[in-house]
Design a protein around this motif. Structure first.
Motif, PDB file in Angstrom:
ATOM      1  N   GLU A  72       0.848  -1.180   0.000  1.00 51.37           N
ATOM      2  CA  GLU A  72       0.000   0.000   0.000  1.00 51.37           C
ATOM      3  C   GLU A  72       0.877   1.220   0.000  1.00 51.37           C
ATOM      4  O   GLU A  72       1.991   1.160   0.522  1.00 51.37           O
ATOM      5  N   PRO A  73       0.489   2.293  -0.535  1.00 46.86           N
ATOM      6  CA  PRO A  73      -0.701   2.418  -1.382  1.00 46.86           C
ATOM      7  C   PRO A  73      -0.372   2.117  -2.843  1.00 46.86           C
ATOM      8  O   PRO A  73       0.726   2.350  -3.322  1.00 46.86           O
ATOM      9  N   TYR A  75      -2.449   2.919  -6.597  1.00 45.85           N
ATOM     10  CA  TYR A  75      -3.475   3.885  -7.007  1.00 45.85           C
ATOM     11  C   TYR A  75      -4.142   3.536  -8.323  1.00 45.85           C
ATOM     12  O   TYR A  75      -3.501   3.062  -9.251  1.00 45.85           O
ATOM     13  N   ALA A  80      -6.626   5.207  -3.312  1.00 44.22           N
ATOM     14  CA  ALA A  80      -5.543   4.356  -2.825  1.00 44.22           C
ATOM     15  C   ALA A  80      -6.108   3.001  -2.394  1.00 44.22           C
ATOM     16  O   ALA A  80      -7.201   2.930  -1.821  1.00 44.22           O
ATOM     17  N   TYR A 107      -4.683   7.349   2.308  1.00 45.37           N
ATOM     18  CA  TYR A 107      -3.622   7.604   1.332  1.00 45.37           C
ATOM     19  C   TYR A 107      -4.136   8.205   0.017  1.00 45.37           C
ATOM     20  O   TYR A 107      -3.362   8.394  -0.907  1.00 45.37           O
ATOM     21  N   ASP A 108      -5.448   8.467  -0.072  1.00 47.08           N
ATOM     22  CA  ASP A 108      -5.998   9.043  -1.302  1.00 47.08           C
ATOM     23  C   ASP A 108      -5.265  10.316  -1.680  1.00 47.08           C
ATOM     24  O   ASP A 108      -4.873  11.107  -0.811  1.00 47.08           O
ATOM     25  N   LYS A 109      -5.084  10.507  -2.999  1.00 43.54           N
ATOM     26  CA  LYS A 109      -4.479  11.746  -3.489  1.00 43.54           C
ATOM     27  C   LYS A 109      -5.515  12.845  -3.383  1.00 43.54           C
ATOM     28  O   LYS A 109      -6.680  12.640  -3.684  1.00 43.54           O
TER      29      LYS A 109
END
Length: 110
Positions: A72-73, A75, A80, A107-109
């Motif tokens: 992880e992460p 994408y 994520a 962890y998302d952008k």
């Protein structure tokens, strides 16, 4: 006596692939449908998992405390994911076994 992994049988999707992980070449992915049994995984699909596996190309990973590999992460777009997999330790095995996949929103952008 060493504890054995608990194995639960779920349907699997089988797909061709071309990925090298830990200096091993995998030509097939078996994706457990376990992820469908968990709530909140509507963004996970066999197609998403196949895209995530491509991102593992050339990675070197060690087994985690549960005896599986994970990363992880990874994408797809801004989302994520964590991917959990295993493989037979035989050098002649070329199948990557996907155990689970789930979102890692932290962890998302942005």
């Amino acid at each position: 006596m060493k504890a054995r992994k608990k194995i639960i049988n779920y349907l699997v999707g089988r797909y061709p692939c071309n990925v090298v992980i830990n200096n091993r070449w995998f030509v097939e992915i078996e994706i457990s449908q376990y992820y469908w049994t968990k709530p909140g995984r509507s963004t996970v699909s066999d197609e998403i998992i196949q895209e995530l596996v491509k991102q593992l190309y050339g990675k070197e990973k060690e087994r985690n405390k549960n005896g599986y590999y994970d990363h992880e992460p990874l994408y797809v777009g801004y989302r994520a994911y964590n991917l959990i997999w295993d493989c037979d330790e035989s050098p002649f095995s070329s199948t990557l076994l996907i155990i689970d996949c789930y979102r890692e929103k932290k962890y998302d952008k942005k």
